[in-house]
Design a protein around this motif. Structure first.
Motif, PDB file in Angstrom:
ATOM      1  N   LEU A  82       0.823  -1.212   0.000  1.00 33.13           N
ATOM      2  CA  LEU A  82       0.000   0.000   0.000  1.00 33.13           C
ATOM      3  C   LEU A  82       0.860   1.266   0.000  1.00 33.13           C
ATOM      4  O   LEU A  82       0.491   2.279  -0.610  1.00 33.13           O
ATOM      5  CB  LEU A  82      -0.937  -0.008   1.206  1.00 33.13           C
ATOM      6  CG  LEU A  82      -1.982  -1.132   1.233  1.00 33.13           C
ATOM      7  CD1 LEU A  82      -2.847  -1.020   2.487  1.00 33.13           C
ATOM      8  CD2 LEU A  82      -2.854  -1.095  -0.023  1.00 33.13           C
ATOM      9  N   THR A  83       2.006   1.204   0.657  1.00 32.54           N
ATOM     10  CA  THR A  83       2.894   2.367   0.681  1.00 32.54           C
ATOM     11  C   THR A  83       3.477   2.643  -0.698  1.00 32.54           C
ATOM     12  O   THR A  83       3.573   3.802  -1.128  1.00 32.54           O
ATOM     13  CB  THR A  83       4.036   2.151   1.689  1.00 32.54           C
ATOM     14  OG1 THR A  83       3.486   1.928   2.987  1.00 32.54           O
ATOM     15  CG2 THR A  83       4.951   3.369   1.736  1.00 32.54           C
ATOM     16  N   SER A  84       3.861   1.600  -1.408  1.00 34.36           N
ATOM     17  CA  SER A  84       4.411   1.790  -2.755  1.00 34.36           C
ATOM     18  C   SER A  84       3.362   2.370  -3.696  1.00 34.36           C
ATOM     19  O   SER A  84       3.663   3.252  -4.517  1.00 34.36           O
ATOM     20  CB  SER A  84       4.930   0.458  -3.308  1.00 34.36           C
ATOM     21  OG  SER A  84       6.097   0.052  -2.634  1.00 34.36           O
ATOM     22  N   ILE A  85       2.139   1.876  -3.578  1.00 34.33           N
ATOM     23  CA  ILE A  85       1.062   2.423  -4.410  1.00 34.33           C
ATOM     24  C   ILE A  85       0.814   3.888  -4.056  1.00 34.33           C
ATOM     25  O   ILE A  85       0.656   4.745  -4.936  1.00 34.33           O
ATOM     26  CB  ILE A  85      -0.224   1.595  -4.235  1.00 34.33           C
ATOM     27  CG1 ILE A  85      -0.010   0.173  -4.767  1.00 34.33           C
ATOM     28  CG2 ILE A  85      -1.399   2.254  -4.961  1.00 34.33           C
ATOM     29  CD1 ILE A  85      -1.173  -0.766  -4.499  1.00 34.33           C
ATOM     30  N   SER A  86       0.809   4.181  -2.763  1.00 37.09           N
ATOM     31  CA  SER A  86       0.607   5.566  -2.322  1.00 37.09           C
ATOM     32  C   SER A  86       1.731   6.472  -2.806  1.00 37.09           C
ATOM     33  O   SER A  86       1.499   7.627  -3.188  1.00 37.09           O
ATOM     34  CB  SER A  86       0.519   5.619  -0.794  1.00 37.09           C
ATOM     35  OG  SER A  86      -0.565   4.845  -0.318  1.00 37.09           O
ATOM     36  N   ALA A  87       2.951   5.943  -2.801  1.00 39.71           N
ATOM     37  CA  ALA A  87       4.089   6.734  -3.279  1.00 39.71           C
ATOM     38  C   ALA A  87       3.948   7.067  -4.756  1.00 39.71           C
ATOM     39  O   ALA A  87       4.318   8.159  -5.198  1.00 39.71           O
ATOM     40  CB  ALA A  87       5.393   5.983  -3.028  1.00 39.71           C
ATOM     41  N   ASN A  88       3.406   6.135  -5.534  1.00 36.78           N
ATOM     42  CA  ASN A  88       3.146   6.423  -6.947  1.00 36.78           C
ATOM     43  C   ASN A  88       2.130   7.542  -7.100  1.00 36.78           C
ATOM     44  O   ASN A  88       2.241   8.394  -7.984  1.00 36.78           O
ATOM     45  CB  ASN A  88       2.634   5.165  -7.659  1.00 36.78           C
ATOM     46  CG  ASN A  88       3.733   4.425  -8.391  1.00 36.78           C
ATOM     47  OD1 ASN A  88       4.673   5.021  -8.892  1.00 36.78           O
ATOM     48  ND2 ASN A  88       3.617   3.106  -8.458  1.00 36.78           N
ATOM     49  N   LEU A  89       1.134   7.535  -6.234  1.00 35.98           N
ATOM     50  CA  LEU A  89       0.091   8.558  -6.295  1.00 35.98           C
ATOM     51  C   LEU A  89       0.595   9.912  -5.813  1.00 35.98           C
ATOM     52  O   LEU A  89       0.239  10.954  -6.370  1.00 35.98           O
ATOM     53  CB  LEU A  89      -1.111   8.128  -5.444  1.00 35.98           C
ATOM     54  CG  LEU A  89      -1.907   6.925  -5.954  1.00 35.98           C
ATOM     55  CD1 LEU A  89      -2.858   6.422  -4.875  1.00 35.98           C
ATOM     56  CD2 LEU A  89      -2.689   7.295  -7.212  1.00 35.98           C
TER      57      LEU A  89
ATOM     58  N   PRO B 161      -2.339   8.917 -13.883  1.00 35.24           N
ATOM     59  CA  PRO B 161      -2.215   9.875 -14.989  1.00 35.24           C
ATOM     60  C   PRO B 161      -1.113  10.907 -14.801  1.00 35.24           C
ATOM     61  O   PRO B 161      -0.499  11.340 -15.780  1.00 35.24           O
ATOM     62  CB  PRO B 161      -3.597  10.545 -15.030  1.00 35.24           C
ATOM     63  CG  PRO B 161      -4.524   9.550 -14.413  1.00 35.24           C
ATOM     64  CD  PRO B 161      -3.710   8.859 -13.354  1.00 35.24           C
ATOM     65  N   TRP B 162      -0.864  11.327 -13.557  1.00 34.04           N
ATOM     66  CA  TRP B 162       0.144  12.360 -13.318  1.00 34.04           C
ATOM     67  C   TRP B 162       1.516  11.766 -12.978  1.00 34.04           C
ATOM     68  O   TRP B 162       2.456  12.503 -12.723  1.00 34.04           O
ATOM     69  CB  TRP B 162      -0.307  13.298 -12.195  1.00 34.04           C
ATOM     70  CG  TRP B 162      -0.707  12.592 -10.937  1.00 34.04           C
ATOM     71  CD1 TRP B 162       0.105  12.243  -9.892  1.00 34.04           C
ATOM     72  CD2 TRP B 162      -2.020  12.137 -10.589  1.00 34.04           C
ATOM     73  NE1 TRP B 162      -0.606  11.602  -8.914  1.00 34.04           N
ATOM     74  CE2 TRP B 162      -1.923  11.524  -9.307  1.00 34.04           C
ATOM     75  CE3 TRP B 162      -3.260  12.187 -11.212  1.00 34.04           C
ATOM     76  CZ2 TRP B 162      -3.027  10.966  -8.669  1.00 34.04           C
ATOM     77  CZ3 TRP B 162      -4.355  11.631 -10.573  1.00 34.04           C
ATOM     78  CH2 TRP B 162      -4.232  11.039  -9.319  1.00 34.04           C
ATOM     79  N   ASN B 163       1.627  10.460 -12.971  1.00 32.89           N
ATOM     80  CA  ASN B 163       2.924   9.821 -12.796  1.00 32.89           C
ATOM     81  C   ASN B 163       3.701   9.915 -14.107  1.00 32.89           C
ATOM     82  O   ASN B 163       3.113   9.937 -15.193  1.00 32.89           O
ATOM     83  CB  ASN B 163       2.721   8.354 -12.400  1.00 32.89           C
ATOM     84  CG  ASN B 163       4.002   7.675 -11.959  1.00 32.89           C
ATOM     85  OD1 ASN B 163       4.861   7.368 -12.771  1.00 32.89           O
ATOM     86  ND2 ASN B 163       4.127   7.431 -10.671  1.00 32.89           N
ATOM     87  N   THR B 164       5.024   9.967 -14.022  1.00 33.27           N
ATOM     88  CA  THR B 164       5.825  10.067 -15.247  1.00 33.27           C
ATOM     89  C   THR B 164       5.547   8.901 -16.191  1.00 33.27           C
ATOM     90  O   THR B 164       5.489   9.089 -17.416  1.00 33.27           O
ATOM     91  CB  THR B 164       7.325  10.101 -14.906  1.00 33.27           C
ATOM     92  OG1 THR B 164       7.653   8.984 -14.068  1.00 33.27           O
ATOM     93  CG2 THR B 164       7.689  11.385 -14.186  1.00 33.27           C
ATOM     94  N   CYS B 165       5.362   7.705 -15.636  1.00 40.72           N
ATOM     95  CA  CYS B 165       5.090   6.535 -16.484  1.00 40.72           C
ATOM     96  C   CYS B 165       3.716   6.633 -17.133  1.00 40.72           C
ATOM     97  O   CYS B 165       3.564   6.391 -18.336  1.00 40.72           O
ATOM     98  CB  CYS B 165       5.189   5.252 -15.661  1.00 40.72           C
ATOM     99  SG  CYS B 165       6.841   4.903 -15.039  1.00 40.72           S
TER     100      CYS B 165
END
Length: 366
Positions: A266-273, A319-323
């Motif tokens: 969940l932390t990794s997903i949150s970090a992406n967001l 959508p706002w992530n670089t990837c």
């Protein structure tokens, strides 16, 4: 020719499999999407396949290889951050990635038969092929530019020289096969126009025009600005310690193996967001949780797998992530449109959560 050999009901599964093979070889989802992915989207348009579904198939395949390739930057980053040998990390990821990939293959096989394509697809394909053969000289040597690019990427030649070599070989192929009668000033002008503004086809056939019309560097400027903004935002988030504080808050409740693994995902997903950067979604949680895994006697490969199942796989879905912004720009499909069909990216973190909850394939240090 891809259009000629493609069958509509096989297109989606072919797109997914081809993207996965290319990304396994190159180790890069970006290179895969920016090359073969663009071509597949053009073929999908000709076959009247929904752009969202086609993009989902390409992204799913691209991230399968990106995740499992020993040449992938994220694969190497996750294994090094967790302190896991590279091939041990890759082997452990198979438990979650292969089931997710099988789900994706089954989904795209089903969608290939069931999606709402328009009637008369074969006739449209025949018309496009006829127009292409009439307008261009089709020759096997035209395969040289993409093959050269893949070979250079495979041998880990830096991205910019690899892409420039592909562009130059493509320009030369186009000059000698398509426009050998033009003088140098005219060739120079057309090359610069195509590079800056792109190509505007006007064949009289809308499908063919859509296949051949692409933007140049100018069309990528909004994406470049978004990536720069995301990088600035990510730097500010990391510099201010906001992501670290969130991680510390989660660690307070990670008092069991199950909660620690779920917290990592969940932390990794949150970090992406929050950070808008894929690398931070692996780097920051990896550093913060590593000691807890050691204290609980959990093998480091559990940590590295959780980071990839969540951080790598969900980066393209923001959508706002670089990837996410790159995938949307390269494929010409907004993230929110292809997100429901990026089955591999959606399935992988859920399977990882199931493993964390049930304890299946969770290994302890020997």
């Amino acid at each position: 020719m891809g259009i000629e050999t493609s069958q509509t009901f096989l297109f989606l599964i072919t797109a997914c499999l081809l993207s996965s093979v290319v990304s396994l070889i190159t180790g890069s989802s970006w290179s895969t999407v920016g090359t073969v992915g663009v071509a597949l989207m053009g073929i999908g348009t000709t076959l009247d396949v929904s752009p969202g579904i086609a993009a989902g198939a390409v992204v799913s395949g691209a991230y399968f290889g990106d995740k499992l390739s020993p040449f992938s930057e994220t694969t190497n980053l996750a294994s090094s951050i967790a302190g896991t040998p590279l091939f041990t990390h890759i082997q452990h990821m198979l438990y979650t990635t292969l089931p997710a990939f099988c789900i994706a293959i089954l989904f795209f096989t089903w969608m290939g038969f069931d999606y709402s394509g328009s009637e008369g697809g074969d006739q449209k394909v025949s018309e496009v092929i006829h127009l292409l053969e009439r307008s261009f000289r089709i020759h096997p040597i035209l395969l040289f530019p993409p093959v050269l690019t893949f070979v250079l990427i495979y041998f880990k030649v830096p991205a910019i020289p690899s892409i420039l070599a592909g562009i130059l070989s493509g320009v030369l192929s186009g000059i000698f096969l398509q426009h050998s009668d033009l003088d140098f000033p005219e060739v120079y002008r057309q090359v610069l126009n195509a590079a800056s503004k792109g190509n505007m086809a006007n064949t009289g056939n809308s499908l063919t025009d859509a296949l051949l019309t692409k933007g140049g560097m100018a069309s990528m400027l909004p994406t470049v600005w978004l990536i720069f903004s995301a990088m600035f935002f990510a730097g500010a988030m990391e510099g201010a310690g906001l992501i670290q504080e969130i991680t510390k808050g989660i660690l307070k409740y990670a008092n069991t193996d199950r909660s620690l693994l779920i917290g990592t995902i969940l932390t990794s997903i949150s970090a992406n967001l929050l950070s808008s950067d894929q690398y931070l979604s692996i780097l920051v949680p990896g550093k913060m949780f590593k000691k807890s895994y050691e204290e609980r006697g959990l093998d480091s490969k559990n940590l590295s797998r959780a980071l990839e199942d969540s951080g790598t796989m969900t980066s393209a879905l923001v959508p706002w992530n670089t990837c996410g912004s790159f995938m949307a720009a390269a494929l010409g499909v907004p993230v929110v449109v292809f997100l429901p069909y990026a089955v591999l990216n959606l399935s992988s973190p859920f399977i990882s959560l199931i493993c964390a909850w049930t304890g299946w394939t969770i290994r302890r240090k020997k």
